[in-house]
Motif scaffolding. Structure first.
Motif, PDB file in Angstrom:
ATOM      1  N   GLN A 170       1.066  -0.968  -0.126  1.00  0.00           N
ATOM      2  CA  GLN A 170      -0.244   0.102  -0.258  1.00  0.00           C
ATOM      3  C   GLN A 170       0.923   1.266  -0.445  1.00  0.00           C
ATOM      4  O   GLN A 170       0.709   2.311  -0.580  1.00  0.00           O
ATOM      5  CB  GLN A 170      -0.804  -0.044   1.495  1.00  0.00           C
ATOM      6  CG  GLN A 170      -2.377   1.006   1.396  1.00  0.00           C
ATOM      7  CD  GLN A 170      -2.978   0.668   2.271  1.00  0.00           C
ATOM      8  OE1 GLN A 170      -3.147  -0.084   2.833  1.00  0.00           O
ATOM      9  NE2 GLN A 170      -4.144   2.479   2.769  1.00  0.00           N
ATOM     10  N   GLN A 186       3.807   1.350  -1.270  1.00  0.00           N
ATOM     11  CA  GLN A 186       3.752   1.135  -2.675  1.00  0.00           C
ATOM     12  C   GLN A 186       3.563   1.602  -3.944  1.00  0.00           C
ATOM     13  O   GLN A 186       3.536   1.669  -5.108  1.00  0.00           O
ATOM     14  CB  GLN A 186       5.053  -0.199  -2.904  1.00  0.00           C
ATOM     15  CG  GLN A 186       6.051   0.097  -2.508  1.00  0.00           C
ATOM     16  CD  GLN A 186       7.033  -1.577  -2.980  1.00  0.00           C
ATOM     17  OE1 GLN A 186       6.193  -2.069  -3.249  1.00  0.00           O
ATOM     18  NE2 GLN A 186       7.863  -1.441  -2.361  1.00  0.00           N
ATOM     19  N   ASN A 187       1.902   2.536  -3.664  1.00  0.00           N
ATOM     20  CA  ASN A 187       0.525   2.242  -4.075  1.00  0.00           C
ATOM     21  C   ASN A 187       0.110   1.438  -5.128  1.00  0.00           C
ATOM     22  O   ASN A 187      -0.257   1.416  -6.586  1.00  0.00           O
ATOM     23  CB  ASN A 187       1.002   3.217  -5.217  1.00  0.00           C
ATOM     24  CG  ASN A 187       1.236   5.033  -4.188  1.00  0.00           C
ATOM     25  OD1 ASN A 187       0.289   4.753  -3.230  1.00  0.00           O
ATOM     26  ND2 ASN A 187       2.521   6.077  -4.800  1.00  0.00           N
ATOM     27  N   ASN A 188       0.725  -0.225  -4.958  1.00  0.00           N
ATOM     28  CA  ASN A 188       0.248  -1.117  -5.370  1.00  0.00           C
ATOM     29  C   ASN A 188      -0.804  -2.063  -4.727  1.00  0.00           C
ATOM     30  O   ASN A 188      -1.123  -2.815  -4.055  1.00  0.00           O
ATOM     31  CB  ASN A 188       1.641  -2.581  -5.304  1.00  0.00           C
ATOM     32  CG  ASN A 188       1.559  -3.224  -6.236  1.00  0.00           C
ATOM     33  OD1 ASN A 188       0.246  -3.379  -7.099  1.00  0.00           O
ATOM     34  ND2 ASN A 188       2.432  -4.524  -7.014  1.00  0.00           N
ATOM     35  N   TYR A 189      -2.350  -1.326  -5.008  1.00  0.00           N
ATOM     36  CA  TYR A 189      -3.614  -1.916  -4.633  1.00  0.00           C
ATOM     37  C   TYR A 189      -3.584  -2.664  -4.736  1.00  0.00           C
ATOM     38  O   TYR A 189      -3.854  -3.816  -4.297  1.00  0.00           O
ATOM     39  CB  TYR A 189      -4.634  -0.672  -4.714  1.00  0.00           C
ATOM     40  CG  TYR A 189      -4.169   0.458  -4.732  1.00  0.00           C
ATOM     41  CD1 TYR A 189      -3.309   0.562  -3.309  1.00  0.00           C
ATOM     42  CD2 TYR A 189      -5.082   1.638  -4.520  1.00  0.00           C
ATOM     43  CE1 TYR A 189      -3.392   2.043  -2.580  1.00  0.00           C
ATOM     44  CE2 TYR A 189      -4.804   2.610  -4.045  1.00  0.00           C
ATOM     45  CZ  TYR A 189      -4.449   2.626  -3.256  1.00  0.00           C
ATOM     46  OH  TYR A 189      -4.402   4.579  -2.281  1.00  0.00           O
ATOM     47  N   ASP A 201      -9.621   3.196  -2.312  1.00  0.00           N
ATOM     48  CA  ASP A 201      -9.547   3.143  -3.891  1.00  0.00           C
ATOM     49  C   ASP A 201     -10.910   3.595  -4.268  1.00  0.00           C
ATOM     50  O   ASP A 201     -10.688   3.035  -5.354  1.00  0.00           O
ATOM     51  CB  ASP A 201      -9.072   1.858  -3.996  1.00  0.00           C
ATOM     52  CG  ASP A 201      -8.417   1.581  -5.187  1.00  0.00           C
ATOM     53  OD1 ASP A 201      -7.935   2.548  -6.702  1.00  0.00           O
ATOM     54  OD2 ASP A 201      -8.748   0.080  -6.207  1.00  0.00           O
TER      55      ASP A 201
END
Length: 917
Positions: free
Chosen positions: A697, A699-702, A733
């Motif tokens: 999260q 790393q914005n890798n949802y 999100d």
């Protein structure tokens, strides 16, 4: 120059005043004609009348009733309605007036007292003017009283006797007889026949007027008498308050009691209490002369009763009481009370000494007389001489022996105590006094070497032990509770080593072997609760000598020193604890933490190294060492320790801390690799999935984070935090519907869970569905009726007027949950009820001390910053640091932020208080 005649003519030519009638002042009734008044004209206007009244100094007529009815009022506020706000304003003004009056009351009373004293000094009463003459009458002898001549004719004029007599008519005699009679009936026929009716209203008004005139004459305000009086109205009313007004029932009771006591003293004249009671009755009735006569008769009838003589002295003045007590000692010379009363009557110290020494000649074995005589001595040498004589006369008095020992020098005090011990071998006070004397000698010289001082203090222990054995030989068996009380008394009076010696010698008495540990722990806790720290410390020290391997006992001793001792004493206890209990990880950690808090990091490392040797596979010790190195900037050493810990201890928590450490340093790839390795070894540990999802999260890798949470929820479905994190991710999100579905599924897997219900309600509120949020809250309360979180949300969901009643229901249903208590405090805060809010904040942090929430401390700090003083703020911060909170939604979110790593409790409290809104 105008003449008198010209002035008279000018006056006569002036127009007559309005409504003037000639001759009206002489009683004539004037008349007017049309020619007199002329044509019809208007009368004077209201303004002209008011102006004329103002010139004459008259006040305009005001209708006193016009302001009583709001409908008849006129002026600025005429026609307005008297509403509740007006009534509230009037009450506020009245309260302000009362407060202002109470502020000035003290000064006003002082001023009135000064004025009253000045008035009485300028105009004294007749009683005060003749006070010195009355005091002079006390020295008049009986012979002088008898020589006072009778009152006679001192004018030296021969009075002529009037020997004339007259015959009194019968009508005068009958009329005088009728004047003394009262008619209690009312003849209605007579008043009806005469045509007159009695007006009782006028009779009452006349009575009130006469009474007011009499009062005016007494107070000196009457203008009719023309006589100045010396009566002070204030003093008169004050003297009336001191007058005892007895009711008819009380007077009847006094008469019956007087008859009973009269019969008693006549039937049994040798009964002293009867005479005393009869005199007290007359004193209560205000007949002091009769009371004194009765008690005098009682003294004659019961000369051997000391109570009668003491009562007689009490009923007379000081000089007469001296004479009475002088007669009393002739009859009851062995009465200590009589001699002490005679000494109390003396105002001079020398006279008191003389009376007491005369008493000691008659009663040499009275301890009380000796004590009173010694107390009057001002020099220690004279008191020492008296006490030396006293212990010779009364060798069994422990008080006199101890008083003499306190006055003697240290060398001679030992000899005095030895003599006392031989004279009174059954006294434990003498043995305790000997121990305290030895302790004072050992600690008197601060420059004495420590070894010598310790040797002398050991003598105290041996002395108390010998005293206990000697008392047992003489069959003096004090209970264990009595010895503990003596130990506490020694601690209170500043003899801690004697207290410890008493505990060592007696704490094991009357205790079964299997109950010793529990009994001693209970004794230590009760002593600590009473504030007797030294006694509690001594009990725990003795218990640790018997049970040195009890880690809980060492923990209690360490907690006692942490709360009441010094840092050195705590360090000494912990060092002994880890020596006797090397496997107790908690004691090692406490010792290392105290070294660290003291700023001695190298010593803390040494303690942890020793702990590694004793507990090589201890997870807590490894993590404590890592935390010590990381927070002191040794990141490389901390990383190496974690690597070694994973190979030596190899626990799931160490793997988790390794991943968190790497994440805090920004090494996300290493952290993910560590988590992946840990998952293969511990697939059922939910925090690994949380950390992996949080790193993705960050790393914005949802999608990867969603997969991590999904795997965790599938592997560990009972962990609530995983469901909450997954729902928050979906909400972040922008997928509130999916978040709602995740939470519903989580509630199915984990029924009756308040955290999942609270998160569901939050999702509905944030998505804008107020009605849906309220419905969800109602369902949650049905499933979790005692949840503090849900009841708090229910209170805030109510309109402001109904929140208070809702909070009452919440407190009852949640059983005073700390979250609800904090909510109630915030309600009082919103209503600006400062003291109540402070009390409820204190209750919220005192409830559930083992699970206290940091959010409550933050709310309290925020409140004190707004309404409290700097002392209140500092007090909240101090107690929060002592409590070390680690729970609470906001507290945990701030504490687990990587930017706040290494911050102490105070800094965390500041951050949480700023984050709350």
């Amino acid at each position: 120059m105008a003449t008198k005649k010209d002035n008279k003519l000018a006056f006569l030519s002036m127009p007559a005043p309005a409504s003037y009638v000639a001759g009206l002042g002489r009683g004539a009734s004037g008349f007017t004609t049309r020619s007199d008044i002329g044509p019809a004209r208007e009368g004077p206007s209201a303004e002209a009348i008011a102006e004329a009244q103002a010139k004459r100094g008259e006040e305009p007529d005001v209708d006193s009733e016009q302001f009583q009815d709001p409908d008849n009022e006129y002026g600025l506020f005429a026609g307005t309605t008297y509403e509740q706000d007006d009534e509230e304003a009037d009450k506020i003004y009245e309260s302000v007036d009362r407060n202002m009056d109470s502020r000035r009351r003290a000064r006003r009373e002082v001023r009135e007292n000064v004025e009253l004293a000045q008035h009485r000094a300028e105009r004294p009463k007749i009683q005060q003017q003749f006070a010195d003459l009355k005091r002079g009458l006390s020295v008049v002898t009986d012979q002088e009283w008898e020589n006072i001549p009778e009152v006679g004719n001192l004018t030296r004029k021969k009075r002529r006797k009037d020997e004339r007599s007259f015959v009194v008519p019968d009508s005068i005699i009958v009329g005088d007889r009728a004047n003394t009679e009262y008619e209690s009936s009312f003849d209605t026929r007579e008043s009806a026949d005469s045509g007159t009716m009695t007006n009782f209203v006028e009779i009452g008004q006349a009575r009130d007027k006469i009474l007011s005139l009499k009062l005016d004459q007494i107070s000196g305000t009457s203008t009719n008498s023309g006589l100045a009086t010396s009566v002070d109205p204030k003093g008169y009313l004050t003297s009336l308050d001191s007058v005892v007004i007895k009711s008819e029932a009380e007077i009847g009771d006094i008469k019956r009691a007087r008859m009973l006591f009269d019969s008693l003293v006549k039937s049994n004249p040798k009964h002293a209490p009867g005479w005393i009671a009869a005199a007290c009755l007359e004193e209560h009735a205000g007949r002091m002369v009769t009371a004194r006569k009765l008690i005098k008769a009682g003294c004659e009838q019961c000369p051997k009763s000391e109570d009668v003589w003491l009562e007689a002295a009490r009923l007379h003045n000081r000089e007469d009481a001296k004479i009475i007590l002088a007669n009393a000692v002739q009859h009851v010379g062995q009465s200590v009370k009589v001699w002490l009363a005679a000494a109390d009557l003396e105002q001079d110290a020398k006279a008191k000494k003389r009376v007491l020494r005369k008493a000691l000649e008659n009663i040499p074995n009275s301890v009380r007389l000796w004590k009173e005589t010694v107390n009057l001595e001002t020099s220690a040498s004279d008191a020492r001489v008296l006490l030396s004589r006293a212990v010779e006369v009364i060798p069994l008095s422990v008080e006199l022996w101890l008083a003499l020992a306190r006055l003697e020098t240290p060398e001679r005090a030992k000899a005095v105590l030895n003599k006392a011990r031989k004279s009174v071998p059954t006294s434990h006070e003498i043995w305790i006094a000997a121990g305290r004397h030895l302790e004072q000698e050992a600690t008197a010289d601060p420059d004495k070497p420590v070894e010598a001082r310790n040797m002398e203090l050991d003598v105290v222990d041996r002395t108390i032990e010998a005293g206990v054995r000697a008392l047992r030989r003489h069959q003096v068996l004090l209970t264990r509770e009595q010895w503990l009380k003596e130990a506490e008394r020694c601690e209170t009076e500043g003899s801690p080593r004697t207290c410890e010696a008493i505990i060592k010698a007696t704490v094991a008495m009357e205790v079964e072997e299997e109950d010793r540990l529990d009994t001693w722990v209970a004794d230590a806790e009760s002593a600590e609760a009473r504030g007797m720290v030294g006694t509690s410390r001594a009990i725990l020290a003795y218990a640790l000598k018997i049970f040195p391997d009890k880690r809980n006992l060492w923990r209690k001793a360490a907690d006692l020193e942490k709360a009441h001792g010094t840092r050195e004493s705590l360090d000494a206890v912990l060092m002994q604890a880890v020596h006797y209990c090397p496997q107790a990880e908690v004691l090692w950690l406490m010792a290392a933490k105290e070294k660290w808090l003291a700023g001695d990091v190298p010593s803390a490392r040494e303690v942890l190294e020793k702990a590694f040797i004793a507990n090589p596979e201890s997870e807590q010790i490894w993590l404590a060492a890592v935390k010590l190195e990381a927070e002191n900037g040794e990141l490389g050493v901390a990383r190496e320790l974690l690597i070694r810990a994973r190979t030596v201890a190899d626990t799931e928590r160490i793997w988790m801390k390794s991943a968190v450490f790497e994440r805090q340093q920004g090494r996300y790839d290493v952290a993910l690799e560590t988590v992946s390795t840990a998952m293969t070894r511990f697939p059922k540990f939910p925090k690994l999935y949380m950390i992996q999802g949080q790193i993705h999260q960050l790393q914005n890798n949802y999608s990867a984070a969603r997969a991590s949470y999904a795997t965790g929820m599938k592997t560990c479905p009972k962990d609530v935090t995983l469901w909450v994190l997954a729902a928050k991710l979906e909400e972040l999100d922008g997928k509130s519907i999916k978040a709602r579905a995740i939470l519903e599924k989580g509630r199915l897997v984990n029924p009756a869970n308040e955290i999942l219900w609270a998160e569901s309600i939050g999702v509905e509120e944030r998505s804008g569905g107020a009605a849906q949020a309220k419905s969800t809250l109602s369902r949650g309360l049905q499933e979790c009726p005692t949840s503090g979180i849900l009841w708090s949300m229910a209170i805030w969901a109510e309109p402001r007027p109904t929140r208070k009643s809702r909070s009452v229901d919440a407190l009852k249903k949640s059983k005073d949950n700390s979250i609800v208590t904090c909510t109630v405090a915030r309600l009082f805060w919103a209503e600006r009820k400062v003291e109540k809010a402070r009390q409820w904040f204190s209750r919220s942090v005192a409830t559930e001390q083992d699970r206290v929430q940091g959010d409550h401390w933050a709310w309290w700090l925020k409140f004190e910053r707004q309404h409290g003083t700097t002392e209140h703020v500092a007090d909240v911060v101090k107690h929060c640091i002592a409590a070390e909170p680690h729970r609470g939604p906001m507290w945990q979110s701030v504490a687990k932020d990587d930017r706040n790593v290494g911050k102490n409790t105070k800094e965390m409290l500041e951050l949480v208080a700023e984050a709350l809104h």
